[in-house]
Design a protein around this motif. Structure first.
Motif, PDB file in Angstrom:
ATOM      1  N   LEU A 433      -3.654   7.351   5.034  1.00 37.29           N
ATOM      2  CA  LEU A 433      -2.423   6.789   5.520  1.00 37.29           C
ATOM      3  C   LEU A 433      -2.959   5.298   5.792  1.00 37.29           C
ATOM      4  N   ASN A 434      -1.739   4.321   5.359  1.00 37.12           N
ATOM      5  CA  ASN A 434      -2.057   2.709   5.786  1.00 37.12           C
ATOM      6  C   ASN A 434      -1.695   2.133   6.736  1.00 37.12           C
ATOM      7  N   ARG A 435      -1.688   1.183   7.656  1.00 40.22           N
ATOM      8  CA  ARG A 435      -1.615   0.074   8.915  1.00 40.22           C
ATOM      9  C   ARG A 435       0.187   1.037   9.764  1.00 40.22           C
ATOM     10  N   GLU A 436       0.700   1.301   8.871  1.00 41.65           N
ATOM     11  CA  GLU A 436       2.308   1.537   8.735  1.00 41.65           C
ATOM     12  C   GLU A 436       2.691   3.163   8.984  1.00 41.65           C
ATOM     13  N   MET A 437       1.891   3.726   8.390  1.00 43.60           N
ATOM     14  CA  MET A 437       1.780   5.621   8.864  1.00 43.60           C
ATOM     15  C   MET A 437       2.397   5.953   7.305  1.00 43.60           C
ATOM     16  N   THR A 470       4.356  13.356  18.478  1.00 42.66           N
ATOM     17  CA  THR A 470       4.872  13.249  19.883  1.00 42.66           C
ATOM     18  C   THR A 470       5.230  11.542  20.582  1.00 42.66           C
ATOM     19  N   ALA A 471       4.815  11.062  21.358  1.00 43.38           N
ATOM     20  CA  ALA A 471       4.632   9.824  21.566  1.00 43.38           C
ATOM     21  C   ALA A 471       3.088   9.894  22.505  1.00 43.38           C
ATOM     22  N   LYS A 472       2.615  11.148  22.814  1.00 48.19           N
ATOM     23  CA  LYS A 472       1.556  10.805  23.154  1.00 48.19           C
ATOM     24  C   LYS A 472       0.136  10.979  21.823  1.00 48.19           C
ATOM     25  N   GLY A 473       1.149  11.385  20.889  1.00 48.57           N
ATOM     26  CA  GLY A 473       0.467  11.483  19.743  1.00 48.57           C
ATOM     27  C   GLY A 473      -0.192   9.950  18.295  1.00 48.57           C
ATOM     28  N   LYS A 474       1.188   9.133  19.040  1.00 52.52           N
ATOM     29  CA  LYS A 474       1.986   8.205  18.132  1.00 52.52           C
ATOM     30  C   LYS A 474       0.440   7.403  18.987  1.00 52.52           C
ATOM     31  N   ALA A 475       0.582   7.693  20.230  1.00 52.20           N
ATOM     32  CA  ALA A 475      -0.413   6.514  20.743  1.00 52.20           C
ATOM     33  C   ALA A 475      -2.059   6.534  20.578  1.00 52.20           C
ATOM     34  N   ARG A 476      -2.303   7.546  20.076  1.00 56.44           N
ATOM     35  CA  ARG A 476      -3.448   7.743  19.239  1.00 56.44           C
ATOM     36  C   ARG A 476      -3.847   7.300  18.406  1.00 56.44           C
ATOM     37  N   GLN A 478      -2.089   4.786  17.253  1.00 57.79           N
ATOM     38  CA  GLN A 478      -2.178   3.190  17.583  1.00 57.79           C
ATOM     39  C   GLN A 478      -4.153   2.855  18.214  1.00 57.79           C
ATOM     40  N   ARG A 479      -4.111   3.757  18.625  1.00 56.96           N
ATOM     41  CA  ARG A 479      -6.218   3.581  18.885  1.00 56.96           C
ATOM     42  C   ARG A 479      -6.902   4.130  18.236  1.00 56.96           C
ATOM     43  N   ILE A 480      -6.552   4.490  17.030  1.00 53.33           N
ATOM     44  CA  ILE A 480      -7.435   4.604  15.649  1.00 53.33           C
ATOM     45  C   ILE A 480      -7.078   3.459  15.289  1.00 53.33           C
ATOM     46  N   SER A 517     -11.460  -5.945   7.216  1.00 53.11           N
ATOM     47  CA  SER A 517     -10.022  -5.204   8.417  1.00 53.11           C
ATOM     48  C   SER A 517      -9.781  -3.801   8.357  1.00 53.11           C
ATOM     49  N   ILE A 518      -8.887  -3.640   9.407  1.00 61.68           N
ATOM     50  CA  ILE A 518      -9.356  -2.023   9.166  1.00 61.68           C
ATOM     51  C   ILE A 518      -7.351  -1.973   8.515  1.00 61.68           C
ATOM     52  N   GLY A 519      -7.717  -1.024   7.585  1.00 66.90           N
ATOM     53  CA  GLY A 519      -6.474  -0.574   6.659  1.00 66.90           C
ATOM     54  C   GLY A 519      -5.494   0.899   7.029  1.00 66.90           C
ATOM     55  N   GLY A 520      -6.858   1.088   7.833  1.00 69.30           N
ATOM     56  CA  GLY A 520      -5.345   2.312   7.946  1.00 69.30           C
ATOM     57  C   GLY A 520      -6.451   3.179   8.608  1.00 69.30           C
ATOM     58  N   ILE A 521      -6.218   4.873   8.574  1.00 64.06           N
ATOM     59  CA  ILE A 521      -6.051   6.011   9.459  1.00 64.06           C
ATOM     60  C   ILE A 521      -6.249   7.138   8.505  1.00 64.06           C
ATOM     61  N   MET A 522      -7.923   7.761   8.360  1.00 70.09           N
ATOM     62  CA  MET A 522      -7.937   8.821   7.985  1.00 70.09           C
ATOM     63  C   MET A 522      -7.717  10.051   8.668  1.00 70.09           C
TER      64      MET A 522
END
Length: 782
Positions: A433-437, A470-476, A478-480, A517-522
């Motif tokens: 995923l990119n930074r915009e998920m 959930t909000a908990k998942g979205k917060a996770r 953002q930490r990534i 720079s961080i491009g997103g999440i794997m």
């Protein structure tokens, strides 16, 4: 009454002058009325008329005694007068073939006509002055001369009117013009300024003394002003100069002046235009043009043009540089197309040009060319058509060298394709995923695991496809995105609120761009539910195996006791029997030996039966059986045990049950013996009942229910299932108290399974138990 006129070749100038004279459609004026009155008196006619014309009409400017019915005829006469330059006279209209028919049809009384054309200094025919009478007659020379002088007077009046109108127009233009106008009159020491110039300079009066004009003109420009005035005065030519003129705000404005001389009156005219803003714009335009040229050089963007009207093909210097041709290179369409690398692309360019010429269709192509040195480069060719009146007059566009960018793009596309293939065919569930998920890569396993195979997920939001996050998942997440790495080997809460249940092993980590720079999440996930269930099953199996092992160990311990006790009895009583003093004691000892032998045989039989059933070696034999006899024998066999404990052992067979049936009597007898033995063993007070009831009958088959009830110790609910397992009793301590192998119920249940039946239990602790089974058998009727 109006009539259309034919416009002569000179009429265009005449009409233009007449509009300037402002006499068309004007009201009757005193001067013209006086002239027509004089003409009528001098020529002694009742009718005198001044006729004026324009490009559309002919009408009376002034007339006397001309009725409505005669206007059309008078207009006809005037048309003939306008064709000539001298007097047009008809002494008797009835005798003139040109008008006789017209006069008769109009019933006109005009018999005499004489008229002069009105001709100005430019030769323009403005109209006519004419006289008419109701009787035939002729003008004498004095009258003709007088009429000619009146014509000259009319023309002079018109010219004077023109001058007055011109002056009025100039005054109006002088006042309203946005341009700056300055008039120098040599006879007076003043300059005349129009309102626009007054507003610019801040002067309140429109006259200004010449010596003070130097305060308005920049000192460095004054000599140029004097030189311009002298030049205009000397050679009668227009002069264009630019001066800095002080404005009302105190700043100088750049004014461009056009200075000319009016010879007739000797005035100098200066027409000015404020070009300050224009010069700023021109300067900015020059800067922009230069910047654009420099930018094109840096960006390697050239232009091209095909002038279809003149068959000219032009390239800018950058376009020639891209093609590696000299500056004096003269391109044409055919040679330009030959620079493209292969025939397929050349044909594509020819079609684009043809569509542009035919339909005005633009194009944009990213293709390869081979320049004059043989080097292959990528270019972006843009083209557009200029259409006028449905026809293409010009093709133009740009040519950009994009070789480096295109190679980087292709390399990136290859890298992206490799990454996409790696992710797509990864056996694990992987999403990138990119930074915009938003999804940018995804594996087939991910699509399969999360039921997305029928959707195009690339570019879609992760939260759109997984709205349950959930909000908990979205917060996770953002930490990534901030750089954290998180994982869990056995998580059953990752997709809470969704249809995806069970345990997941997952890991989330950021991926980085080339600049760091961080491009997103794997996200990596794996369903480990099956593995955990297997582990739990193994744990349960281990516990069960351990319990079975313990039960077997306890069983062996019990067996050693169960086998040792009757065996010791046999040996002990046999020894006593050998040394008995009398026959009565010997017989008693032998009976006890027999009883111990039966007990030992029962234990051995249970073990052997269980072994045979375990190895499926017990053979079932269906035979004709006397059910009543089998029940009686089973009761009689167990009666000694009941008698020894002072228990009532009874049986009850329903009256509607036939005596003979087809079944495996050996197995049925063994099951009943085990059930009765258990009931007697665990019952200390009360009774034991063996009962047979009929449930249903169809054709030659009947279903019978066999039940054994007791009033013994009963079985706890939580132990009612385990008692059917091998080597298991409700309470291991009971083995010591009551004895037994713990195989009776297990053997009985397995025997019943081979007969398509099973044991059922209803029991209450300290009240008693009932074991029953249903057996479908073939009956025999007598």
């Amino acid at each position: 009454m109006l009539s259309r006129l034919q416009i002569s070749p000179n009429d265009e100038h005449r009409i233009l002058d007449k509009k300037v004279y402002d006499t068309l459609h004007s009201s009757q004026e005193k001067e013209f009325n006086r002239i027509t009155e004089i003409a009528r008196l001098l020529c002694e006619t009742p009718v005198a008329v001044i006729k004026l014309t324009d490009e559309n009409e002919i009408w009376s400017q002034s007339n006397f005694a001309l009725d409505e019915g005669s206007i059309a005829l008078a207009n006809s006469f005037c048309k003939h007068t306008m064709k000539g330059t001298t007097l047009f006279e008809i002494q008797d209209t009835l005798l003139d073939p040109r008008f006789a028919d017209q006069i008769m049809s109009n019933d006109s009384t005009i018999r005499f006509y004489a008229g002069y054309p009105l001709i100005d200094g430019h030769g323009n025919k403005l109209g006519t002055l004419c006289v008419m009478d109701h009787t035939a007659r002729a003008l004498n020379e004095s009258q003709k001369r007088a009429l000619a002088l009146l014509v000259e007077n009319i023309v002079d009046l018109t010219i004077e009117k023109k001058k007055q109108d011109e002056f009025s127009s100039f005054e109006r233009m002088f006042r309203l013009s946005p341009h700056l106008i300055c008039i120098f009159r040599p006879e007076v020491p003043f300059l005349k300024l129009n309102p626009a110039l007054c507003k610019l300079t801040g002067l309140e009066d429109n006259t200004f003394r010449c010596e003070n004009w130097r305060d308005v003109i920049h000192p460095e420009d004054w000599e140029n002003v004097l030189h311009a005035f002298n030049t205009v005065s000397a050679d009668d030519s227009e002069v264009v100069i630019t001066t800095r003129t002080k404005s009302a705000s105190g700043n100088y404005r750049n004014i461009e002046w056009v200075i000319s001389l009016e010879h007739s009156i000797g005035h100098l005219y200066a027409l000015g235009r404020d070009i300050t803003d224009e010069q700023v714009l021109n300067k900015e335009l020059q800067h922009t043009t230069q910047l654009l040229s420099e930018t094109n050089q840096v960006a390697r963007i050239g232009s091209w043009e095909i002038d279809l009207d003149n068959n000219k093909h032009r390239w800018t210097s950058v376009t020639k540089q891209i093609h590696a041709v000299p500056d004096n290179y003269e391109p044409d369409i055919d040679t330009a197309i030959e620079f493209y690398k292969d025939e397929e692309v050349r044909q594509q360019v020819r079609e684009a040009i043809a569509n542009g010429i035919a339909f005005g269709k633009p194009w944009s192509l990213e293709v390869q060319i081979v320049d004059a040195t043989g080097k292959t480069i990528w270019v972006n060719s843009l083209g557009k058509a200029e259409m006028r009146d449905g026809r293409c007059h010009r093709l133009y566009g740009t040519f950009q060298d994009i070789d480096e960018r295109k190679k980087i793009q292709l390399e990136n596309e290859n890298s992206r394709a490799i990454l996409q293939a790696f992710v797509q065919h990864n056996p694990a569930a992987v999403a990138m995923l990119n930074r915009e998920m938003e999804y940018i890569a995804v594996s087939d396993a991910w699509l399969r695991d999360y039921r997305l195979a029928d959707k195009n997920v690339l570019g879609k939001s992760y939260y759109e496809l997984f709205p349950f996050i959930t909000a908990k998942g979205k917060a996770r997440h953002q930490r990534i995105l901030a750089g954290a790495i998180e994982q869990h080997l056995e998580d059953n809460t990752l997709f809470d609120g969704s249809e995806f249940t069970g345990f997941s092993a997952w890991e989330m980590r950021p991926w980085h761009l080339i600049d760091g720079s961080i491009g997103g999440i794997m996200i990596f996930t794996q369903d480990v539910t099956h593995r955990i269930e297997q582990r739990q099953k193994l744990i349960a199996a281990k516990i069960e195996a351990e319990a079975a092992s313990n039960a077997k160990s306890e069983f062996l311990a019990n067996m050693s006791h169960e086998l040792r006790t009757p065996l010791n009895g046999i040996l002990g009583f046999a020894q006593l029997a050998l040394h008995a003093a009398n026959e009565v004691d010997r017989k008693q000892f032998i009976d006890l030996i027999t009883e111990s032998g039966h007990t030992l045989l029962k234990v051995i039989n249970n073990i052997l039966d269980y072994s045979q059933l375990k190895s499926d070696k017990m053979i079932s034999v269906t035979e004709r059986t006397d059910l009543h006899q089998l029940i009686e024998e089973s009761i009689e066999e167990m009666m000694p045990d009941a008698t020894s404990k002072d228990l009532a052992l009874k049986s009850h067979v329903g009256v509607d049950i036939q005596r003979f049936i087809w079944t495996d009597s050996v197995r049925l007898r063994q099951v009943l013996r085990n059930l009765l033995s258990n009931a007697l063993k665990f019952t200390d007070v009360g009774n034991v009942l063996l009962q047979v009831d009929r449930l249903e009958e169809s054709n030659d088959f009947v279903t019978l229910r066999f039940s054994v009830s007791d009033t013994g110790i009963g079985i706890l609910p939580e132990n009612q299932k385990s008692i059917f397992e091998a080597f298991t009793q409700e309470d291991s301590s009971l083995t010591r108290k009551y004895g037994g192998t713990g195989l009776g119920l297990t053997v009985s249940n397995k025997l019943l399974h081979s007969m398509d039946s099973t044991l059922q239990l209803q029991s209450s602790p300290y009240v008693g138990s009932t074991f029953h089974f249903d057996l479908r058998v073939k009956g025999m009727h007598h």
